[in-house]
Design an enzyme around this catalytic site. Structure first.
Site, PDB file in Angstrom:
ATOM      1  N   LYS A  53     -34.244  70.508 -69.560  1.00  0.00           N
ATOM      2  CA  LYS A  53     -35.335  70.783 -68.876  1.00  0.00           C
ATOM      3  C   LYS A  53     -36.395  71.221 -69.599  1.00  0.00           C
ATOM      4  CE  LYS A  53     -34.426  71.148 -64.281  1.00  0.00           C
ATOM      5  NZ  LYS A  53     -34.146  72.265 -62.471  1.00  0.00           N
ATOM      6  N   GLN A  97     -36.015  78.478 -60.852  1.00  0.00           N
ATOM      7  CA  GLN A  97     -34.641  77.707 -60.794  1.00  0.00           C
ATOM      8  C   GLN A  97     -34.048  78.260 -59.694  1.00  0.00           C
ATOM      9  OE1 GLN A  97     -33.544  74.866 -63.096  1.00  0.00           O
ATOM     10  NE2 GLN A  97     -31.471  74.402 -61.436  1.00  0.00           N
ATOM     11  N   ASP A 120     -41.369  71.265 -58.545  1.00  0.00           N
ATOM     12  CA  ASP A 120     -39.845  70.499 -57.672  1.00  0.00           C
ATOM     13  C   ASP A 120     -40.159  70.114 -56.276  1.00  0.00           C
ATOM     14  OD1 ASP A 120     -37.311  71.220 -59.018  1.00  0.00           O
ATOM     15  OD2 ASP A 120     -38.261  73.165 -58.786  1.00  0.00           O
TER      16      ASP A 120
HETATM   17  N1  GUN Z   1     -31.080  74.639 -58.383  1.00  0.00           N
HETATM   18  C1  GUN Z   1     -30.193  73.395 -58.093  1.00  0.00           C
HETATM   19  N2  GUN Z   1     -30.886  72.106 -58.324  1.00  0.00           N
HETATM   20  C2  GUN Z   1     -32.557  72.436 -58.700  1.00  0.00           C
HETATM   21  C3  GUN Z   1     -33.445  71.606 -58.910  1.00  0.00           C
HETATM   22  O1  GUN Z   1     -33.907  70.658 -58.491  1.00  0.00           O
HETATM   23  N3  GUN Z   1     -35.205  73.028 -58.464  1.00  0.00           N
HETATM   24  C4  GUN Z   1     -34.438  74.016 -58.659  1.00  0.00           C
HETATM   25  N4  GUN Z   1     -35.874  74.774 -59.202  1.00  0.00           N
HETATM   26  N5  GUN Z   1     -33.389  74.595 -58.994  1.00  0.00           N
HETATM   27  C5  GUN Z   1     -32.504  73.707 -58.474  1.00  0.00           C
END
Ligand code: GUN
Length: 319
Positions: A53, A97, A120
């Site tokens: 990311k 995350q 998100d």
């Molecule tokens: N863990 C697994 N998928 C995601 C996601 O799309 N966003 C976040 N923040 N954590 C995750």
């Protein structure tokens, strides 16, 4: 192998091309969107995701910061981290995350993220906007899947769509987006009866159960579009033999490495489906592309009049 392969990397590149224009016009207005990623502890998978990311931000010219508190952090301490990011004017998007360590109250943390910075799309306010049919910031993976449909000209109106999995992150928002696009949506989960029968009625299958190779060719109606959201690491040679019996190159790669990434859809489904996303290289790249898109959108929405009020180049819902 009959299916058309829906190439997530190519679609991601197309989206990045559009976002580059957005970023340039924001830069002309003196705005550089910024993403803050909170990575708690040292979960190896989370570390890889956050790294990708941040790399995407760098590639596109977005600002990014990483906050990496230890795995022992308390809920109160993590709340303070989030609140600090909420206050910072150079931070347009905040992503925490997941998963978080067990002593942390994850819901409390996600609810503390300023909805205007919730790239998100997990905050109940943003989920509510999606339910109401007025999406703002929408969860990245399902909105990425919608981009695959839209950019691959896969017709949703009137289609029977089956979503496998009811998670807050994928299944639920996916079903809402499909419903808003006028598909007839069925959501399946671990308690669903006659699952193979239900899947076989689908024109569109979105698999997000987190079970390696769970969707096998007998489940799939010939010609159906199959979207594989699963990312599972396998290391059992017998399982690899089963998965890659018709994919000698992948079997050879597994033998060399000892592990492989597979989806929730068995690779042999490509012999039955009309169109299918590969793993890796299908949905995954779109999740990050939509995070970038959401960060730009959040910058526009939050910094308001300084940025032009036009709709972002990448829509979260099909037009
Ligand atoms: N863990 C697994 N998928 C995601 C996601 O799309 N966003 C976040 N923040 N954590 C995750």
């Amino acid at each position: 192998m009959a299916a058309r392969i829906l190439d997530g990397n190519a679609i991601r590149d197309e989206i990045y091309g559009e976002l580059a224009g957005e970023i340039a016009s924001l830069a002309a207005a003196g705005i550089r969107p910024g993403l803050a990623a909170v990575l708690v502890g040292d979960n190896p998978a989370s570390r890889v995701y956050v790294k990708s990311k941040i790399a995407a931000c760098e590639k596109l010219g977005l600002a990014s910061i990483q906050v990496t508190p230890p795995a022992t952090i308390s809920t109160a301490e993590l709340l303070a981290v989030v609140q600090d990011l909420n206050r910072r004017d150079d931070v347009d998007g905040i992503l925490v995350q997941l998963p978080l360590p067990p002593q942390v109250d994850a819901k409390k943390i996600l609810d503390a993220v300023d909805p205007a910075k919730d790239v998100d799309g997990f905050h109940p306010i943003n989920v509510g906007h999606l339910v109401a049919g007025r999406p703002t910031l929408v969860a990245c993976t399902p909105s990425g899947v919608m981009e695959i449909f839209r950019r691959s000209a896969i017709l949703l109106e009137g289609a029977n769509a089956v979503v496998l999995g009811r998670s807050d992150i994928v299944g639920k928002p996916m079903a809402l987006l499909l419903m808003h696009a006028n598909a007839t949506v069925t959501i399946c989960h671990s308690k669903t009866r006659n699952l193979p029968e239900v899947i076989r009625r689908a024109d569109i299958v979105v698999a997000a159960l987190g079970r390696a190779g769970m969707v096998t060719p007998e489940f799939v109606r010939p010609g159906a579009t199959v979207i594989d959201v699963g990312i599972n690491r396998i290391s059992d040679p017998a399982q690899a033999e089963n998965f890659f019996a018709h994919f000698p190159e992948r079997l050879a790669a597994f033998r060399e490495k000892g592990t492989a990434l597979v989806g929730d859809v068995h690779p042999d489904v490509a012999g039955v489906a009309g169109a299918i996303t590969p793993v890796p290289g299908g949905v995954g790249p779109l999740t990050i592309a939509m995070l970038m898109s959401n960060t730009i959108k959040a910058a526009r929405l939050r910094r308001g009049s300084r940025a032009s009020a036009s709709v972002p180049a990448v829509a979260a819902v099909p037009r």
